[in-house]
Design an enzyme around this catalytic site. Sequence first.
Site, mmCIF file in Angstrom:
data_model
loop_
_atom_site.group_PDB
_atom_site.id
_atom_site.type_symbol
_atom_site.label_atom_id
_atom_site.label_comp_id
_atom_site.label_asym_id
_atom_site.label_seq_id
_atom_site.Cartn_x
_atom_site.Cartn_y
_atom_site.Cartn_z
ATOM 1 N N LYS A 1 9.409 2.210 -1.797
ATOM 2 C CA LYS A 1 9.674 3.660 -1.869
ATOM 3 C C LYS A 1 9.446 4.380 -0.538
ATOM 4 O O LYS A 1 9.855 5.536 -0.373
ATOM 5 C CB LYS A 1 8.753 4.311 -2.914
ATOM 6 C CG LYS A 1 9.336 4.331 -4.311
ATOM 7 C CD LYS A 1 8.460 5.168 -5.240
ATOM 8 C CE LYS A 1 8.740 4.807 -6.689
ATOM 9 N NZ LYS A 1 7.608 5.100 -7.569
ATOM 10 N N ARG B 1 -2.603 -2.950 8.292
ATOM 11 C CA ARG B 1 -4.063 -3.047 8.393
ATOM 12 C C ARG B 1 -4.498 -4.445 7.975
ATOM 13 O O ARG B 1 -4.312 -4.838 6.820
ATOM 14 C CB ARG B 1 -4.774 -2.016 7.519
ATOM 15 C CG ARG B 1 -6.303 -2.234 7.551
ATOM 16 C CD ARG B 1 -7.121 -1.018 7.187
ATOM 17 N NE ARG B 1 -7.147 -0.722 5.774
ATOM 18 C CZ ARG B 1 -7.938 0.205 5.198
ATOM 19 N NH1 ARG B 1 -8.782 0.892 5.947
ATOM 20 N NH2 ARG B 1 -7.887 0.425 3.924
ATOM 21 N N ILE C 1 -3.314 8.828 1.495
ATOM 22 C CA ILE C 1 -3.259 7.736 0.523
ATOM 23 C C ILE C 1 -2.280 8.008 -0.603
ATOM 24 O O ILE C 1 -2.165 7.220 -1.528
ATOM 25 C CB ILE C 1 -4.666 7.472 -0.085
ATOM 26 C CG1 ILE C 1 -5.269 8.785 -0.584
ATOM 27 C CG2 ILE C 1 -5.569 6.789 0.924
ATOM 28 C CD1 ILE C 1 -6.565 8.624 -1.343
ATOM 29 N N ASP D 1 -3.861 30.767 32.882
ATOM 30 C CA ASP D 1 -3.875 29.937 34.086
ATOM 31 C C ASP D 1 -3.574 28.505 33.691
ATOM 32 O O ASP D 1 -3.031 28.250 32.612
ATOM 33 C CB ASP D 1 -5.161 30.112 34.910
ATOM 34 C CG ASP D 1 -6.378 29.633 34.189
ATOM 35 O OD1 ASP D 1 -6.245 29.211 33.029
ATOM 36 O OD2 ASP D 1 -7.468 29.657 34.777
#
Lengths: 327, 327, 327
Positions: free
Chosen positions: A49, A95, A260, A308
Amino acid sequence: MASSKLLRVVLQTSVRRSYCSPPGQPSAVFRPRRALLFVAGNDEKKIRKVPTLDVDCVVLDCEDAVALSKKDEARTTVRRMLEEVDFGRTECAVRINSVDSGLADDDLSAILQAKKLPSAILLPKVESVEEMQTFAASLNDAVAGIESNPTFDLFALLESAKGLMNLQPILQETVSLSDMSPFRLAALCFGSEDFAADIGASRTSDATELIYARQMVVLAAKAFGLQAFDYVSVDYKDTESLRRQAEEGARFGFTGKSVIHPFQVPIVQQAFSPSPERVVWARGLIQAFQQHQQEGKAVFVYEGRMVDTPILLMAQSIVQFAAALEK
Amino acid sequence: MASSKLLRVVLQTSVRRSYCSPPGQPSAVFRPRRALLFVAGNDEKKIRKVPTLDVDCVVLDCEDAVALSKKDEARTTVRRMLEEVDFGRTECAVRINSVDSGLADDDLSAILQAKKLPSAILLPKVESVEEMQTFAASLNDAVAGIESNPTFDLFALLESAKGLMNLQPILQETVSLSDMSPFRLAALCFGSEDFAADIGASRTSDATELIYARQMVVLAAKAFGLQAFDYVSVDYKDTESLRRQAEEGARFGFTGKSVIHPFQVPIVQQAFSPSPERVVWARGLIQAFQQHQQEGKAVFVYEGRMVDTPILLMAQSIVQFAAALEK
Amino acid sequence: MASSKLLRVVLQTSVRRSYCSPPGQPSAVFRPRRALLFVAGNDEKKIRKVPTLDVDCVVLDCEDAVALSKKDEARTTVRRMLEEVDFGRTECAVRINSVDSGLADDDLSAILQAKKLPSAILLPKVESVEEMQTFAASLNDAVAGIESNPTFDLFALLESAKGLMNLQPILQETVSLSDMSPFRLAALCFGSEDFAADIGASRTSDATELIYARQMVVLAAKAFGLQAFDYVSVDYKDTESLRRQAEEGARFGFTGKSVIHPFQVPIVQQAFSPSPERVVWARGLIQAFQQHQQEGKAVFVYEGRMVDTPILLMAQSIVQFAAALEK
């Protein structure tokens, strides 16, 4: 001439600072990673998905989202998904398990056999210099047979007191290891739940208990030219808190946030995008700066505020980030 | 006798802690620097107005307030102003350009030819140990021909992630360099706008995004016996925010604050001054402590609050600071 | 099998993290030290009342609560109280004077002649590695003649900018010294009043000025497997502020808090105890985790919240702490 030279210096500095190229890789392209969606590596349905979710980056998870009995299944599924799914504009990260778990080698050797490789690897539970050395050796082994000579962006996940105590030497060693390894350190992630459990803190909605750790992670990331990803908001149904927490993360200097649940993606991606008004403001400020610079003035007032160099730098970042999002 | 000996120890300790003399220079006089007013080095008109502003310290700026095409003009003007203007009670500092800019040598050699020298040099964009070594060498060169053997107070401006990451080694090296160089490190300044741009943070009125950096700067300054100057509030028309921000800086332990507009001077100087009531409270507490100490009691209640050594130290600082302001 | 193995790993990890045993002493028993009550070492009357106060830990103070002229009296009284008073469930610690004071040797040699020894020593004003070396040598000397070969838990009190700047090397050296010395580093205490005086901060009720220092102390403590004790709330009559401050300390990850008045004990001990509802929640979560783990799911929703390993760890800590309190 002199003034346009200063502007050029300023613009180059701005690129160097705001973008995540570590030293020695000035040509690396900036990648928007406003939301990183974690999906269990063995959940084929959810992974398929992802292309519909319009998310900047998906993290196919072989670690905490996968039970020990399912690790092999996750590795095989991740490898197959990398090959079969067209993720479109969404970047693919993986992961792996932590070095300490003893599972990282198997993760790497299984996943890096895929014909389409992930662009990034997320290493969890980073705590020591030695771990990074072990990881670099493992990754070198795992890519030994790959013809394409890949290089991966590395996301280091910090989620313990020890990891934060050792952060500076870990980063120095990791940058130095990347010279002879197929990765470049690209980002630091902060893992709030594990961290809070580790230090015995109670998580609150305004996250006061994490302010030191979160701002330390941003500071260290930026000192090393890296992106910084803020914590997962676990109460995924509370969209109002999520919006507030994401906006705070963006204000603190995080460049993205872990999520998540697909619900969280648009809210987080919006929080880490500059508003159209902000982009208009930034473009106007840059123009005004150029004009005043040619007239020999460094400081001037723009929409009621002294301007600046530092404010110019911020404006530059906003415009460049907006441009990257439009690609 | 014993108790008066302890009191003497306490008072000496208090002096050592609260005042900004670095080790080895115990006789250096405390200087109130509650407001540091930055004025462009090439803006003769504004510089000539400084003596009317009753400001503790003026910083004649050769850096961000001066366009690249005007650097020479600024150097010449600063030198002339130092010689021509009687700044009265106002201390004169000069902000040179950063070591990295390649302009610092020219700044030093031009300005230090003045017949009246500034008492302090503000070095911006401090990021590394090497920079401090280069600065020390440059300053040694620049003073080589000066007969009066001047020594300058050095203010180090921290305004980047890298500068804060390296803060401890920078400070150790700078203190060590000062032994053989014509400066003593006297203060750390925090530059919020450049820092926020560097880490990609958005500045807010309550400055939550800077709390880690600001408190780190205070901690490091005090660990090395230095003064600490808080950020410029850039919305100079919003005096209510300025007052609030200045008072917070004072509560955090900053000893002063940079300002960019004369309007800001009295508000900031008041915020960094102890109130008359506070001075009366502190004097009373010290007297009560002396009395109880002679009676052999270390802990007692003063105006409803338990008092022991640390609170005495705070009271001492307040009284001594008030005395310095009256000079 | 695999899933129960993971759970076992998780549980062991949890024990290692939440409990204060430093490396190499895995069998040391967890000690609740929610409130540490400081009592002047020469105040026999107050010390004799301690057993009625139901406090986790009393600190018999030879330092700031005792005037210089009363140091000998305090040493003698502390030694006699240790021998004569049955403190019941209350642990006895002794605060000696700092290494720098020159009084620590006399404190140790006098007090450690007691037939009943304190279980912990609190060393104040810890600022440097050298101090810890001197302390270790002094303690080794002081215990040379004691047959029972005692080992003391060491509480290091951090209350200055210098102490926090040097925290990491101090901790590394102290852990290393404990291998050959009769102490194990067990806790870090944060001393807010001395620290605020040292950095020139003004103490406020919400302690914003201390957030960096307090969270640094928690982080360092937990990285070294230590307990962390939060600051004394000096306005001891303001019980509402005390409750708020104690609850915040607990949320931040402190495991206890120093107190100076018996009134403060029950409020603080409650704030550092898990509520019955929280313990029920934690037990339920652990059960649910075990069940889902057996079904091969690592992530699941428990009472509306995503649960994975870190939240399980927090639940484990809560249950184990509650069990330790019931002993």
